[in-house]
Design a protein around this motif. Structure first.
Motif, PDB file in Angstrom:
ATOM      1  N   LEU A  16      17.464   5.129 -24.187  1.00 34.12           N
ATOM      2  CA  LEU A  16      17.746   4.151 -25.236  1.00 34.12           C
ATOM      3  C   LEU A  16      16.458   3.457 -25.682  1.00 34.12           C
ATOM      4  O   LEU A  16      16.236   3.229 -26.882  1.00 34.12           O
ATOM      5  N   TYR A  17      15.580   3.138 -24.726  1.00 36.60           N
ATOM      6  CA  TYR A  17      14.298   2.512 -25.042  1.00 36.60           C
ATOM      7  C   TYR A  17      13.453   3.444 -25.913  1.00 36.60           C
ATOM      8  O   TYR A  17      12.846   3.014 -26.907  1.00 36.60           O
ATOM      9  N   TYR A  18      13.416   4.712 -25.559  1.00 34.81           N
ATOM     10  CA  TYR A  18      12.684   5.708 -26.355  1.00 34.81           C
ATOM     11  C   TYR A  18      13.293   5.837 -27.753  1.00 34.81           C
ATOM     12  O   TYR A  18      12.574   5.995 -28.746  1.00 34.81           O
ATOM     13  N   LEU A  19      14.628   5.774 -27.823  1.00 33.42           N
ATOM     14  CA  LEU A  19      15.295   5.882 -29.124  1.00 33.42           C
ATOM     15  C   LEU A  19      14.885   4.720 -30.022  1.00 33.42           C
ATOM     16  O   LEU A  19      14.533   4.927 -31.195  1.00 33.42           O
ATOM     17  N   PHE A  20      14.917   3.492 -29.493  1.00 36.00           N
ATOM     18  CA  PHE A  20      14.485   2.338 -30.273  1.00 36.00           C
ATOM     19  C   PHE A  20      13.018   2.475 -30.696  1.00 36.00           C
ATOM     20  O   PHE A  20      12.648   2.134 -31.827  1.00 36.00           O
ATOM     21  N   SER A  21      12.193   2.982 -29.785  1.00 33.71           N
ATOM     22  CA  SER A  21      10.762   3.121 -30.066  1.00 33.71           C
ATOM     23  C   SER A  21      10.468   4.203 -31.100  1.00 33.71           C
ATOM     24  O   SER A  21       9.364   4.255 -31.654  1.00 33.71           O
ATOM     25  N   SER A  22      11.449   5.074 -31.330  1.00 29.58           N
ATOM     26  CA  SER A  22      11.242   6.198 -32.270  1.00 29.58           C
ATOM     27  C   SER A  22      11.378   5.800 -33.729  1.00 29.58           C
ATOM     28  O   SER A  22      10.974   6.554 -34.620  1.00 29.58           O
ATOM     29  N   PHE A  23      11.956   4.619 -33.977  1.00 31.87           N
ATOM     30  CA  PHE A  23      12.171   4.199 -35.362  1.00 31.87           C
ATOM     31  C   PHE A  23      10.891   3.601 -35.951  1.00 31.87           C
ATOM     32  O   PHE A  23      10.833   2.416 -36.307  1.00 31.87           O
ATOM     33  N   THR A  24       9.858   4.414 -36.021  1.00 30.20           N
ATOM     34  CA  THR A  24       8.573   4.020 -36.617  1.00 30.20           C
ATOM     35  C   THR A  24       8.024   5.199 -37.401  1.00 30.20           C
ATOM     36  O   THR A  24       8.424   6.347 -37.180  1.00 30.20           O
TER      37      THR A  24
END
Length: 520
Positions: A69-77
């Motif tokens: 989930l942390y990686y998913l949030f971090s991917s929105f860039t």
């Protein structure tokens, strides 16, 4: 390729038979992992053991979902954060992968073990903050970012399980089908990348010399076992909700086959990317090949970051990981909830409150795994909580059903449900082949045990002892309950033994001296 030979063999002689056995056991008795042992009361400790193991797994498995989930949030860039070395968490020695070549490694270090790439540093320094811990004795406080992600995961699990199969059955339509769509998309894109053919060729190449190594056979045995999920109480719990005349034989064959075909199919998606990575960095495929967290959170994200439209591919990949994780975690938690609720009616009457208690309890204990040194706790639990102990529990389950309850009686139960008895092959596997296979794997797993390590860090002796304590805490429930049950039954030694091994619905026959279990 060499791995596929023992993998398929163990699927046929152990995986499918045990899968079929657990489905039939749950469906006929309509009980969870503990109360299903009304068929042979002395083995109820096996049920408690698998419930405790499933609970242990929930402590750390939800953390892996939180990472996703942390990686998913971090991917929105626009630019993925593990693409370059210009971030606050990067070390001065961070190496830009565009400038990377084989000479940078030196000393025979494999690329998969090289920890100075942006992707590796994002995982270990940006997410885990592992550099701030000196070892398992120096954990630190939970990271607030991961704590929030873990809380979101636990809330999703709670609302997926609070009404039982009414809610989980609907959620699983998304969590079970979406990964197939994503996997297919990733595979199609993966095989178009340069070097993908070399990766797939390495995947399918059979090196018969590897079959002489015991580790290949042990790895195949444990993989088929964990892949199918036998022994965690999950199959028994879900099967208990089936209609009595449901064709669980068909379900067992179909589900186990689809599961293993999926594993084989996903290998193409993985090795096409590994071939691409080896081509990009001009190294051998075996130098980039790895397993576990290193593959999922370092190598695959790094490969995705080099693709055009990398943000899209990253979001798609981590949504797949998230749904896969939630799907698996739901099964484990349902095994705990159903197993205990069926045994204690007070918990069944307050299922929502009990589900909240289990969810909140796993959240609190999982906080140890999201500290600076949390990866050490997670590695400890991953190795000991569901290693030898789950193999031992399923061995006892197979012995209890096949030898004490009896294969013939179990076959009659299946005939009542579906109108036909299991064939000779299944009965032989249940009584002889599967228990022998499990006994072999248990013994070898103990003999081959090596002191725990994480990369270059070697766990202290006390940590290994704690690990074995965790493993034994579930295994000890089996003999402990046997002693407890025997001591709490009245009568002579023979009468006590009879009550312990006779199904509860036939205890009146024991009083008459008619004990079916004493007859060979």
């Amino acid at each position: 390729g060499a791995f596929l030979i023992p993998y398929i063999l163990f699927l046929i002689i152990a995986g499918m038979p045990l899968f079929y056995m657990e489905l039939a056991l749950g469906q006929y008795n309509r009980e969870g992992a503990a109360t299903v042992w009304k068929i042979c009361p002395v083995f109820k400790g096996v049920g408690y053991a698998v419930i405790l193991i499933a609970l242990y797994v929930g402590f750390y498995y939800n953390v892996i979902i939180a990472w996703s989930l942390y990686y998913l949030f971090s991917s929105f860039t626009f630019e993925l954060p593990w693409t370059n070395c210009h971030n606050s968490w990067n070390s001065p020695n961070c190496t830009d992968p565009k400038l990377f070549n084989a000479s940078v490694l030196g000393n025979g270090t494999k690329y998969s073990k090289y920890k100075l790439t942006p992707a590796a540093e994002f995982y270990e320094r940006g997410v885990l903050h592992l550099h701030e811990s000196r070892g398992i004795h120096d954990l630190g406080l939970p990271r607030w970012q991961l704590s929030l992600c873990l809380l979101v995961v636990v809330i999703i699990l709670f609302f997926s399980l609070w009404k039982g199969v009414k809610t989980s059955g609907k959620v699983v339509w998304i969590t079970a089908t979406l990964p197939y769509v994503v996997l297919f998309v990733l595979l199609i894109h993966g095989i178009t990348l340069p070097g993908a053919y070399n990766g797939i060729n390495a995947y399918l190449h059979i090196d018969f010399r590897r079959l002489k190594e015991a580790t290949v056979w042990i790895d195949a045995a444990t993989q088929i076992f964990y892949s199918l999920g036998a022994g965690f109480g999950v199959l028994i719990a879900f099967a208990s909700y089936n209609k009595f005349d449901n064709n669980c034989y068909r379900d067992a064959l179909l589900t186990s086959t689809i599961n293993c075909v999926t594993s084989f199919f996903s290998g193409f998606a993985i090795f096409s990317i590994l071939g691409y990575m080896a081509h990009e960095h001009k190294v051998k495929i075996e130098d980039v090949a790895t397993e576990g967290a290193g593959l999922v959170f370092i190598l695959y994200p790094e490969a995705i970051s080099t693709l055009s439209g990398s943000t899209f591919w990253a979001v798609v990949f981590f949504i797949m990981l998230l749904t896969l994780g939630i799907d698996s975690s739901m099964g484990g938690m349902e095994a705990v909830i159903t197993g205990l609720a069926d045994d204690f009616h007070l918990l069944k009457q307050h299922r929502k409150l009990f589900t909240f208690g289990v969810s909140f309890g796993t959240f609190l204990l999982a906080l140890f795994c999201i500290t600076n040194g949390g990866i050490y706790v997670l590695t400890l639990l991953d190795t000991f909580a569901a290693g030898t102990s789950i193999l031992f529990a399923v061995l006892m389950e197979a012995i209890g059903v096949s030898w004490f309850y009896g294969v013939d009686r179990f076959s009659e139960d299946i005939q009542q449900m579906m109108g036909f008895k299991p064939g000779l092959y299944w009965r032989l596997c249940w009584k002889f082949v599967s228990p022998a296979f499990l006994l072999f794997v248990v013994i070898v797993s103990i003999i081959n045990f090596k002191p725990l390590t994480y990369d270059d860090y070697t766990f202290p002796l006390w940590a290994n002892r704690i690990g074995w304590g965790i493993a034994l805490s579930s295994m000890i429930l089996v003999p402990a309950y046997i002693i407890y049950k025997f001591m709490n039954v009245r009568g002579t030694f023979k009468e006590r033994l009879a009550y312990c091994i006779t199904p509860e619905n036939e205890h009146q026959l024991v009083a008459q001296g008619n004990v079916r279990q004493f007859k060979v």
